[in-house]
Design a protein around this motif. Sequence first.
Motif, PDB file in Angstrom:
ATOM      1  N   ILE A 139       0.844  -1.208  -0.170  1.00 19.63           N
ATOM      2  CA  ILE A 139      -0.167  -0.113   0.104  1.00 19.63           C
ATOM      3  C   ILE A 139       0.898   1.089  -0.044  1.00 19.63           C
ATOM      4  N   VAL A 140       0.819   2.164  -1.161  1.00 18.26           N
ATOM      5  CA  VAL A 140       1.462   3.399  -1.057  1.00 18.26           C
ATOM      6  C   VAL A 140       0.158   4.270  -0.562  1.00 18.26           C
ATOM      7  N   GLN A 141       0.705   5.005   0.728  1.00 19.86           N
ATOM      8  CA  GLN A 141      -0.711   5.954   1.292  1.00 19.86           C
ATOM      9  C   GLN A 141      -0.161   7.344   0.831  1.00 19.86           C
ATOM     10  N   CYS A 142      -0.706   7.692  -0.033  1.00 25.35           N
ATOM     11  CA  CYS A 142      -0.669   9.170  -0.494  1.00 25.35           C
ATOM     12  C   CYS A 142      -1.438  10.156   0.387  1.00 25.35           C
ATOM     13  N   GLY A 143      -0.917  10.566   1.535  1.00 26.92           N
ATOM     14  CA  GLY A 143      -1.597  11.389   2.441  1.00 26.92           C
ATOM     15  C   GLY A 143      -0.569  11.630   3.390  1.00 26.92           C
ATOM     16  N   VAL A 144      -1.220  12.010   4.809  1.00 30.92           N
ATOM     17  CA  VAL A 144      -0.262  12.297   5.834  1.00 30.92           C
ATOM     18  C   VAL A 144       0.040  11.137   6.648  1.00 30.92           C
ATOM     19  N   HIS A 145       0.822  11.119   7.787  1.00 30.25           N
ATOM     20  CA  HIS A 145       1.322   9.916   8.335  1.00 30.25           C
ATOM     21  C   HIS A 145       0.235   9.246   8.936  1.00 30.25           C
ATOM     22  N   PHE A 146      -0.691   9.686   9.728  1.00 30.35           N
ATOM     23  CA  PHE A 146      -1.725   9.039  10.518  1.00 30.35           C
ATOM     24  C   PHE A 146      -2.506   8.082   9.478  1.00 30.35           C
TER      25      PHE A 146
END
Length: 345
Positions: free
Chosen positions: A98-105
């Motif tokens: 999963i590549v999460q394009c958003g902030v750390h949380f």
Amino acid sequence: MKHTDHNTITKLPDLEYTPQLALEMKPYYQKVKSVIPEFEWPIHAPYVKAINELKKERNAVLLVHNYQTPEIYHCVADFVGDSLALSKEAARTDADIIVQCGVHFMAETSKILNPDKIVLSPDLDAGCSLAESITAEDVRNLKLKYPGVPVVTYVNTSAEVKAESDICCTSGNAKRVVESLGVNRVIFIPDRYLAQNIAKETHIDIITWDNGCCEVHELFTPEDLIEARENEDNLKIIAHPECPPNVVEEADFSGSTARMIEWVTENKPEKVMMVTECSMSDNISAENPEVEFIRPCNLCPHMKKITLPKILNNLLYLNNEVKVDPKVSEKAFHAVDRMIKLDIS
Ligand code: 13P
Ligand code: SF4
């Protein structure tokens, strides 16, 4: 095709903007041409191609928040959405990475829901003023101060804070979560404005955390909205519930980023002002050319740390892996999973 060896990539991508690449990438440019100038596209296009090819090779999924820039939102995302939609998608994906394009949380939430998967963040320093406003110790102290009162925690928090909580919520389901608990009092952390906005919609007594607010939404004032209405005929104003209550009161509608998008798509106003992060207007105007967007511009500096070159690095080198202590993750899982189960019931 499943790519089992996560450390090997077949070849480094060619990032030159050639006439052939320009032709191949034209359908992508069509989606963003109203918001990305032509001279800028040659910078993005080679990355768009490379990322789309590599994510197939890696069996990776790109989960993209609504505040990401248009070349990410429209050209490389597999799923776009608000925090709630992204966490639901993270719970059901069968991708290996999963590549999460958003902030750390957001990346941590995906890891909590998928402890056995590789979760990557294009930039591990992409934080959030809300997540930074409260620690696990603060929550333990609140629980001591209000014994027996359940803790409802906005997903914009660290895994450690979630682990101390009874249930999570997002701006898309906060009222429903608060009312689902069958009690007349809850502790709602950490966003004091979201808490105050929800308190106006329910009879449940809400204990707030006074140190938490979003550094982007707290900047809007009712005067901004009043002035915009004076300057623009037939203007509709929609605001995110992280805005102060007196701002939300001036708006025609308030909801999560996903609900704001739905509102524009369903109502097709002649002119709209989205009182939230800048990229939302860009992303949604590209899909709604008939709607005029009046843009108050407050950027989230954390969301803007995510770029195409950093996403490509994730896919090439599997760098910036998001880790959560398994003991913390297990406890936090219950709070997130309880929210997701409630939301799909
Ligand atoms: P949404 O869940 O509405 O997308 O909000 C997340 C966020 O960080 C807003 O600032
Ligand atoms: Fe956090 Fe506000 Fe940025 Fe959302 S917009 S990630 S709440 S700082």
